[in-house]
Design a protein around this motif. Structure first.
Motif, PDB file in Angstrom:
ATOM      1  N   VAL A  44      46.645 -44.136  58.986  1.00  0.00           N
ATOM      2  CA  VAL A  44      47.172 -42.812  59.310  1.00  0.00           C
ATOM      3  C   VAL A  44      47.143 -41.860  58.120  1.00  0.00           C
ATOM      4  O   VAL A  44      46.969 -40.649  58.284  1.00  0.00           O
ATOM      5  N   GLY A  45      47.300 -42.374  56.899  1.00  0.00           N
ATOM      6  CA  GLY A  45      47.210 -41.507  55.728  1.00  0.00           C
ATOM      7  C   GLY A  45      45.835 -40.890  55.583  1.00  0.00           C
ATOM      8  O   GLY A  45      45.692 -39.710  55.207  1.00  0.00           O
ATOM      9  N   MET A  46      44.810 -41.676  55.868  1.00  0.00           N
ATOM     10  CA  MET A  46      43.445 -41.146  55.838  1.00  0.00           C
ATOM     11  C   MET A  46      43.240 -40.115  56.945  1.00  0.00           C
ATOM     12  O   MET A  46      42.538 -39.115  56.753  1.00  0.00           O
ATOM     13  N   ASP A  47      43.855 -40.362  58.109  1.00  0.00           N
ATOM     14  CA  ASP A  47      43.780 -39.357  59.176  1.00  0.00           C
ATOM     15  C   ASP A  47      44.388 -38.045  58.716  1.00  0.00           C
ATOM     16  O   ASP A  47      43.839 -36.959  58.961  1.00  0.00           O
ATOM     17  N   ALA A  48      45.560 -38.135  58.068  1.00  0.00           N
ATOM     18  CA  ALA A  48      46.216 -36.917  57.580  1.00  0.00           C
ATOM     19  C   ALA A  48      45.317 -36.180  56.592  1.00  0.00           C
ATOM     20  O   ALA A  48      45.217 -34.942  56.614  1.00  0.00           O
ATOM     21  N   LYS A  49      44.660 -36.943  55.715  1.00  0.00           N
ATOM     22  CA  LYS A  49      43.741 -36.311  54.760  1.00  0.00           C
ATOM     23  C   LYS A  49      42.570 -35.665  55.486  1.00  0.00           C
ATOM     24  O   LYS A  49      42.125 -34.559  55.118  1.00  0.00           O
ATOM     25  N   ASN A  50      42.067 -36.327  56.524  1.00  0.00           N
ATOM     26  CA  ASN A  50      40.958 -35.760  57.294  1.00  0.00           C
ATOM     27  C   ASN A  50      41.362 -34.476  58.015  1.00  0.00           C
ATOM     28  O   ASN A  50      40.517 -33.610  58.261  1.00  0.00           O
ATOM     29  N   SER A  74      51.099 -45.413  53.709  1.00  0.00           N
ATOM     30  CA  SER A  74      49.757 -44.869  53.895  1.00  0.00           C
ATOM     31  C   SER A  74      49.696 -43.398  53.494  1.00  0.00           C
ATOM     32  O   SER A  74      48.730 -42.955  52.854  1.00  0.00           O
ATOM     33  N   LEU A  75      50.728 -42.633  53.846  1.00  0.00           N
ATOM     34  CA  LEU A  75      50.758 -41.214  53.461  1.00  0.00           C
ATOM     35  C   LEU A  75      50.821 -41.081  51.939  1.00  0.00           C
ATOM     36  O   LEU A  75      50.102 -40.266  51.341  1.00  0.00           O
ATOM     37  N   GLU A  76      51.670 -41.880  51.315  1.00  0.00           N
ATOM     38  CA  GLU A  76      51.825 -41.786  49.860  1.00  0.00           C
ATOM     39  C   GLU A  76      50.568 -42.252  49.136  1.00  0.00           C
ATOM     40  O   GLU A  76      50.175 -41.667  48.108  1.00  0.00           O
ATOM     41  N   ALA A  77      49.908 -43.273  49.673  1.00  0.00           N
ATOM     42  CA  ALA A  77      48.673 -43.758  49.051  1.00  0.00           C
ATOM     43  C   ALA A  77      47.577 -42.703  49.078  1.00  0.00           C
ATOM     44  O   ALA A  77      46.667 -42.711  48.238  1.00  0.00           O
ATOM     45  N   ASN A  78      47.679 -41.799  50.053  1.00  0.00           N
ATOM     46  CA  ASN A  78      46.668 -40.745  50.191  1.00  0.00           C
ATOM     47  C   ASN A  78      47.175 -39.389  49.713  1.00  0.00           C
ATOM     48  O   ASN A  78      46.559 -38.359  49.984  1.00  0.00           O
ATOM     49  N   ASN A  79      48.328 -39.409  49.007  1.00  0.00           N
ATOM     50  CA  ASN A  79      48.883 -38.198  48.384  1.00  0.00           C
ATOM     51  C   ASN A  79      49.140 -37.077  49.407  1.00  0.00           C
ATOM     52  O   ASN A  79      48.849 -35.908  49.147  1.00  0.00           O
ATOM     53  N   ILE A  80      49.692 -37.470  50.541  1.00  0.00           N
ATOM     54  CA  ILE A  80      49.990 -36.508  51.594  1.00  0.00           C
ATOM     55  C   ILE A  80      51.467 -36.105  51.509  1.00  0.00           C
ATOM     56  O   ILE A  80      52.345 -36.961  51.604  1.00  0.00           O
ATOM     57  N   PRO A  81      51.778 -34.819  51.348  1.00  0.00           N
ATOM     58  CA  PRO A  81      53.177 -34.376  51.350  1.00  0.00           C
ATOM     59  C   PRO A  81      53.781 -34.554  52.742  1.00  0.00           C
ATOM     60  O   PRO A  81      53.133 -34.247  53.752  1.00  0.00           O
ATOM     61  N   TYR A  82      55.012 -35.032  52.800  1.00  0.00           N
ATOM     62  CA  TYR A  82      55.628 -35.258  54.112  1.00  0.00           C
ATOM     63  C   TYR A  82      57.144 -35.095  54.024  1.00  0.00           C
ATOM     64  O   TYR A  82      57.743 -35.206  52.947  1.00  0.00           O
ATOM     65  N   ARG A  83      57.744 -34.832  55.173  1.00  0.00           N
ATOM     66  CA  ARG A  83      59.187 -34.868  55.357  1.00  0.00           C
ATOM     67  C   ARG A  83      59.475 -35.756  56.552  1.00  0.00           C
ATOM     68  O   ARG A  83      58.629 -35.889  57.447  1.00  0.00           O
ATOM     69  N   VAL A  84      60.658 -36.315  56.587  1.00  0.00           N
ATOM     70  CA  VAL A  84      61.030 -37.241  57.661  1.00  0.00           C
ATOM     71  C   VAL A  84      62.145 -36.633  58.500  1.00  0.00           C
ATOM     72  O   VAL A  84      63.135 -36.130  57.960  1.00  0.00           O
ATOM     73  N   TYR A  85      61.962 -36.692  59.808  1.00  0.00           N
ATOM     74  CA  TYR A  85      63.043 -36.370  60.745  1.00  0.00           C
ATOM     75  C   TYR A  85      63.393 -37.671  61.467  1.00  0.00           C
ATOM     76  O   TYR A  85      62.627 -38.149  62.317  1.00  0.00           O
TER      77      TYR A  85
END
Length: 472
Positions: free
Chosen positions: A69-75, A101-112
């Motif tokens: 999913v982190g790679m998807d976010a990057k894509n 996965s998000l952190e491994a791909n350096n994707i900024p995120y927030r959690v709800y």
């Protein structure tokens, strides 16, 4: 916020119960008022529905596929991700895998992580407010149907910042306005094998002020991608696995026995107005039959061994199959009747679920009326009901069409009893004095009840609820 008072909704429903439903129930199944024109003359004035439309999310299946999913976010070139989940899933492997996965791909995120199991209008609004304030360019939902549906609602209203909450809620409770925008990408990662919400454009919630469930339905709400990972459902309690599986079971049966798409009613004046739930159709039928067979095989195995890896993998696939089927065909009476059962519950806490609020899990509330419902609907499309009975293992070689409903009802009852389903709606604290309120909560559920193979009025519903007080 404006809303339709419950008394007014009930009044409108009662006024329309005897009215002609042509051409949606042609073939001798309609009930006509004395001054109603015949089916033939009525149908001649309105262009009959002639088409159905298939829609589904893209699906990726495989053990461990959540890691992608982190790679998807990057894509997606995502810079502002919100991850929706609930407080339980936030502690478990599926959510942790997404975050890693998000952190491994350096994707900024927030959690709800405040999603409510069996969401309400209030919990939807809180998620919508969070999303509107924070902004988002990609939504990831990690959880069961409650989480995915909440993310869908937040995504929708974030795209319409000035919309009143009832704007898109299904009529007659809400305005049912068509969605005419492309929404922010949404990745759905189910952690239960049940709702199939990763494939559909529906978001269901409990409308507290009316004490009933309703929802929002539009193809525009479909997730952009459903990541279906069998590893994600293994940590759920047995009771959650059973309840979710029951939802799959009746998604399959209801969509297969729903009124055919070309008998649903007049064709829309614009394709955008064609509903997501369109009636049984040749493509949905294929998915429904396959999901039915898989669920009948897998769910008893999970009951016997909650860690049966093959059965769990089959169940999450079946949930997706059924989601593709019912997400386009729709469901009918079991689901319509389930909404007030859940909405009016004030004291029952189902095993395996959080104790923060009373809960009849959705799959359980759907299943509890099924023996009565399919005994009743068997008269409409007996061949299909006999096929369903055969899927449960019935010897149908000598079954007469007149007995189709009884035979399928008997086999459903045994299946539910073997799974340990509570013994009727009385187990939730309901009594015969509650039947009128249960009926009143079902009548406005046009989105699903109008797909029933028989036109079903208040008296019919009262009888079905009465029969569902005890099952065994």
């Amino acid at each position: 916020m404006s809303f339709v008072p419950k008394a007014r909704v009930t009044q409108l429903m009662r006024l329309t119960q005897g009215a002609c439903m042509c051409p949606a129930h042609l073939g001798g199944l309609s009930k006509h008022l004395p001054n109603c024109k015949s089916s033939k003359s009525f149908a001649s004035q309105i262009k009959q529905e002639y088409a159905f439309e298939m829609a589904s999310a893209n699906i990726r299946y495989g053990e461990g596929v959540t890691r992608e999913v982190g790679m998807d976010a990057k894509n997606f070139n995502a810079k502002n991700v919100i991850v929706f989940t609930d407080s339980n899933i936030a502690k478990l492997h599926p959510f942790k895998t997404v975050i890693q996965s998000l952190e491994a791909n350096n994707i900024p995120y927030r959690v709800y992580d405040k999603v409510r199991t069996e969401p309400s209008d209030q919990s939807f609004k809180e998620a919508i407010e969070f999303t509107r304030k924070k902004g988002v360019d990609l939504i990831i939902a990690v959880g069961g149907g409650s989480t995915i549906d909440t993310a869908k609602a937040a995504n929708l209203y974030n795209s319409y910042p000035d919309a009143d909450f009832l704007t898109f809620v299904n009529a007659p409770i809400g305005k049912g306005v068509p969605v005419d925008k492309t929404l922010t990408p949404l990745i759905a990662i189910p952690t239960t094998a049940g709702t199939g919400s990763e494939t559909t454009g529906s978001a269901i919630f409990d409308f507290k002020e009316l004490k009933m469930k309703t929802g929002i339905a539009s193809r525009a709400l479909k997730p952009t991608l459903g990541i279906v990972d069998p590893l994600n459902i293994r940590s759920a309690p047995l009771e959650v696995k059973i309840a979710a599986g029951l939802d799959v079971l009746f998604h399959s049966i209801e969509s297969y026995t729903a009124i055919p798409y070309n008998m649903r009613g007049p064709a829309p004046s614009n394709p955008i107005e064609r509903p997501a739930y369109q009636g049984s159709n040749p493509i949905s039928d294929v998915w429904a039959r396959k999901a039915l067979a898989m669920t009948i095989d897998a769910l008893p195995k999970i009951k016997k061994d909650p860690n049966d890896k093959h059965a769990l993998s089959q169940m999450i696939l079946a949930a997706t199959y059924a989601g593709i089927g019912f997400g386009n065909a729709g469901v009918h009476l079991c689901h319509g009747m389930s909404y007030p059962i859940s909405g009016l519950n004030t004291s029952y806490f189902h095993p395996g679920y959080n104790k923060d609020h009373p809960i009849v899990p959705h799959g359980v509330s759907v299943a509890i009326t099924a023996p009565a419902v399919f005994n009743y609907t068997g008269a409409a499309f007996p061949d299909r009901h006999i096929e369903v009975a055969q899927a449960f293992g019935a010897d149908v070689s000598n079954v007469k069409k007149a007995d189709a409903g009884r035979v399928v009802s008997d086999h459903i009852t045994k299946f539910l009893m073997d799974l340990g389903l509570p013994n009727g709606i009385s187990a939730f604290g309901f009594s015969y004095s509650d039947i009128n309120n249960l009926v009143d909560g079902t009548l406005p559920q046009h989105r699903v009840t109008k797909l029933a193979p028989l036109q079903t009025g208040a008296e019919d519903l009262a009888s079905l609820f009465e029969q569902s007080m005890k099952l065994y």
